[in-house]
Write a protein that holds these residues in place. Structure first.
Motif, PDB file in Angstrom:
ATOM      1  N   GLU A   1     -67.654 -76.815 -18.008  1.00  0.00           N
ATOM      2  CA  GLU A   1     -67.031 -76.576 -19.315  1.00  0.00           C
ATOM      3  C   GLU A   1     -65.522 -76.365 -19.190  1.00  0.00           C
ATOM      4  N   HIS A   2     -65.013 -76.361 -17.963  1.00  0.00           N
ATOM      5  CA  HIS A   2     -63.593 -76.099 -17.729  1.00  0.00           C
ATOM      6  C   HIS A   2     -62.787 -77.377 -17.476  1.00  0.00           C
ATOM      7  N   CYS A   3     -63.378 -78.546 -17.707  1.00  0.00           N
ATOM      8  CA  CYS A   3     -62.644 -79.800 -17.509  1.00  0.00           C
ATOM      9  C   CYS A   3     -61.437 -79.857 -18.452  1.00  0.00           C
ATOM     10  N   LEU A   4     -60.282 -80.209 -17.897  1.00  0.00           N
ATOM     11  CA  LEU A   4     -59.059 -80.241 -18.692  1.00  0.00           C
ATOM     12  C   LEU A   4     -59.032 -81.428 -19.652  1.00  0.00           C
ATOM     13  N   THR A   5     -59.603 -82.561 -19.222  1.00  0.00           N
ATOM     14  CA  THR A   5     -59.579 -83.789 -20.014  1.00  0.00           C
ATOM     15  C   THR A   5     -60.877 -84.557 -19.777  1.00  0.00           C
ATOM     16  N   GLY A   6     -61.036 -85.632 -20.539  1.00  0.00           N
ATOM     17  CA  GLY A   6     -62.183 -86.500 -20.320  1.00  0.00           C
ATOM     18  C   GLY A   6     -62.173 -87.127 -18.943  1.00  0.00           C
TER      19      GLY A   6
ATOM     20  N   ASP B   1     -47.397 -89.026 -11.817  1.00  0.00           N
ATOM     21  CA  ASP B   1     -47.019 -88.071 -10.770  1.00  0.00           C
ATOM     22  C   ASP B   1     -47.531 -88.491  -9.395  1.00  0.00           C
ATOM     23  N   PHE B   2     -48.526 -89.381  -9.365  1.00  0.00           N
ATOM     24  CA  PHE B   2     -49.081 -89.842  -8.086  1.00  0.00           C
ATOM     25  C   PHE B   2     -48.587 -91.243  -7.738  1.00  0.00           C
ATOM     26  N   SER B   3     -47.624 -91.754  -8.527  1.00  0.00           N
ATOM     27  CA  SER B   3     -47.078 -93.109  -8.328  1.00  0.00           C
ATOM     28  C   SER B   3     -48.180 -94.165  -8.327  1.00  0.00           C
ATOM     29  N   ILE B   4     -49.198 -93.927  -9.159  1.00  0.00           N
ATOM     30  CA  ILE B   4     -50.266 -94.915  -9.344  1.00  0.00           C
ATOM     31  C   ILE B   4     -49.912 -95.752 -10.570  1.00  0.00           C
ATOM     32  N   PRO B   5     -49.683 -97.053 -10.390  1.00  0.00           N
ATOM     33  CA  PRO B   5     -49.273 -97.877 -11.539  1.00  0.00           C
ATOM     34  C   PRO B   5     -50.428 -98.088 -12.515  1.00  0.00           C
ATOM     35  N   ILE B   6     -50.066 -98.342 -13.762  1.00  0.00           N
ATOM     36  CA  ILE B   6     -51.045 -98.514 -14.839  1.00  0.00           C
ATOM     37  C   ILE B   6     -50.781 -99.857 -15.513  1.00  0.00           C
ATOM     38  N   LYS B   7     -51.807-100.670 -15.603  1.00  0.00           N
ATOM     39  CA  LYS B   7     -51.692-101.966 -16.277  1.00  0.00           C
ATOM     40  C   LYS B   7     -52.464-101.907 -17.582  1.00  0.00           C
TER      41      LYS B   7
ATOM     42  N   CYS C   1     -57.391 -88.206  -6.937  1.00  0.00           N
ATOM     43  CA  CYS C   1     -56.009 -87.733  -7.097  1.00  0.00           C
ATOM     44  C   CYS C   1     -55.850 -86.990  -8.416  1.00  0.00           C
ATOM     45  N   PHE C   2     -56.391 -87.576  -9.462  1.00  0.00           N
ATOM     46  CA  PHE C   2     -56.285 -87.001 -10.799  1.00  0.00           C
ATOM     47  C   PHE C   2     -56.994 -85.656 -10.874  1.00  0.00           C
ATOM     48  N   GLY C   3     -58.256 -85.627 -10.454  1.00  0.00           N
ATOM     49  CA  GLY C   3     -59.071 -84.426 -10.608  1.00  0.00           C
ATOM     50  C   GLY C   3     -58.681 -83.287  -9.692  1.00  0.00           C
ATOM     51  N   ASN C   4     -58.242 -83.621  -8.492  1.00  0.00           N
ATOM     52  CA  ASN C   4     -57.904 -82.574  -7.524  1.00  0.00           C
ATOM     53  C   ASN C   4     -56.572 -81.897  -7.826  1.00  0.00           C
ATOM     54  N   SER C   5     -55.809 -82.449  -8.769  1.00  0.00           N
ATOM     55  CA  SER C   5     -54.548 -81.787  -9.126  1.00  0.00           C
ATOM     56  C   SER C   5     -54.800 -80.461  -9.838  1.00  0.00           C
ATOM     57  N   ASN C   6     -55.935 -80.361 -10.531  1.00  0.00           N
ATOM     58  CA  ASN C   6     -56.373 -79.117 -11.182  1.00  0.00           C
ATOM     59  C   ASN C   6     -55.400 -78.588 -12.238  1.00  0.00           C
ATOM     60  N   GLU C   7     -54.479 -79.412 -12.665  1.00  0.00           N
ATOM     61  CA  GLU C   7     -53.577 -79.009 -13.740  1.00  0.00           C
ATOM     62  C   GLU C   7     -52.994 -80.251 -14.400  1.00  0.00           C
ATOM     63  N   LYS C   8     -52.558 -80.089 -15.633  1.00  0.00           N
ATOM     64  CA  LYS C   8     -51.943 -81.200 -16.334  1.00  0.00           C
ATOM     65  C   LYS C   8     -50.505 -81.374 -15.855  1.00  0.00           C
ATOM     66  N   SER C   9     -50.060 -82.625 -15.860  1.00  0.00           N
ATOM     67  CA  SER C   9     -48.665 -82.881 -15.496  1.00  0.00           C
ATOM     68  C   SER C   9     -47.750 -82.470 -16.648  1.00  0.00           C
ATOM     69  N   GLU C  10     -46.456 -82.446 -16.381  1.00  0.00           N
ATOM     70  CA  GLU C  10     -45.508 -81.939 -17.373  1.00  0.00           C
ATOM     71  C   GLU C  10     -45.547 -82.744 -18.678  1.00  0.00           C
ATOM     72  N   TYR C  11     -45.410 -84.060 -18.586  1.00  0.00           N
ATOM     73  CA  TYR C  11     -45.411 -84.871 -19.807  1.00  0.00           C
ATOM     74  C   TYR C  11     -46.796 -84.923 -20.437  1.00  0.00           C
ATOM     75  N   GLU C  12     -47.809 -84.900 -19.608  1.00  0.00           N
ATOM     76  CA  GLU C  12     -49.179 -84.871 -20.130  1.00  0.00           C
ATOM     77  C   GLU C  12     -49.398 -83.648 -21.013  1.00  0.00           C
ATOM     78  N   LYS C  13     -48.876 -82.523 -20.611  1.00  0.00           N
ATOM     79  CA  LYS C  13     -49.042 -81.289 -21.401  1.00  0.00           C
ATOM     80  C   LYS C  13     -48.405 -81.424 -22.771  1.00  0.00           C
ATOM     81  N   HIS C  14     -47.193 -81.968 -22.806  1.00  0.00           N
ATOM     82  CA  HIS C  14     -46.469 -82.054 -24.073  1.00  0.00           C
ATOM     83  C   HIS C  14     -47.046 -83.127 -24.993  1.00  0.00           C
TER      84      HIS C  14
END
Length: 244
Positions: free
Chosen positions: A71-76, A210-216, A187-200
């Protein structure tokens, strides 16, 4: 190559509590979305990820797979990461549970794009329709380069307009189908926190920057209509009635 579709579903939504179980023309929304995913990937490869027994009971009563998550998942996507630790697959597709008008072919298209670009996170997009307002904060707007690599995503209208001499840009919005591999989810899940822009922005895909993983980004074939607030139900039901 095994591809599974995961539909994150939580009951405690601040804007719309119990949203996954709301009935659309008599059918719970989560079941409508599960049917779309199963049409694309097969029922055996369709999973609902939830922390709520009410959702679990409805999903299982309709013959779909359930994975119970924290129940503590930050996002989907954090919820999908928990599924990835239990279910082995080559490609994990995250399909948002409040988009009951998705086209199953778009799920397959995004999965295929992931096979072609295994080092990219893949996400869907489409032009905003004339009757949609780019200023609507419930519509994440997408900015890409000429190769459809994501530059940024925002709830504000992007690109901005300094003046109107060059006309109005074609705004694109996010369609919430994503494709990941295990390592990207880790990488995403183990960060255990939202990134700065993600939060806003409250846009989870921004964490991958934040992990330099490109998105297409991939153009989808049909417009989506997410149910963000109660008022959206009437719009979706109208579309379904018109189709039938």
């Amino acid at each position: 190559m095994r591809k599974i579709g995961v539909i994150p579903a939580r009951y405690k939504s601040s804007r719309f509590p119990g949203k996954p179980l709301v009935k659309i023309l008599g059918v719970p929304m989560i079941i409508r979305v599960a049917k779309i995913v199963s049409d694309a990937l097969g029922k055996e490869n369709t999973y609902v990820a939830t922390d709520d027994d009410r959702i679990k009971n409805v999903v299982e009563a309709n013959g779909y797979n359930v994975v119970m998550t924290s129940e503590h998942c930050l996002t989907g996507t954090d919820r999908v990461w928990e599924v990835a630790q239990k279910i082995e697959a080559d490609i994990y597709l995250n399909i948002q549970g409040d988009e009951p008008l998705l086209n199953p072919l778009d799920i397959l298209s995004i999965a295929k794009e992931k096979e072609k670009h295994p080092d990219y996170v893949i996400n869907g997009m489409i032009d905003i329709e004339p009757n949609e307002d780019p200023r609507n904060i419930n519509l994440p707007k997408v900015l890409v380069n000429n190769k459809n690599d994501l530059i940024y995503m925002s709830r504000l209208p992007i690109p901005g307009i300094k003046d109107s001499l060059n006309g109005i840009p074609v705004y694109k919005k996010q369609v919430c189908i994503y494709a990941f591999n295990y390592q990207e989810l880790k990488c995403f899940g183990n960060s255990n926190e939202k990134s700065e822009y993600e939060k806003h922005e409250d846009i989870e895909i921004l964490r991958f920057f934040d992990f330099s993983i490109p998105i297409k980004m991939v153009e989808t074939s049909s417009n989506s209509l997410a149910i963000d607030v109660v008022e959206d139900l009437e719009k979706v039901e109208k579309v379904l009635k018109d189709k039938s």
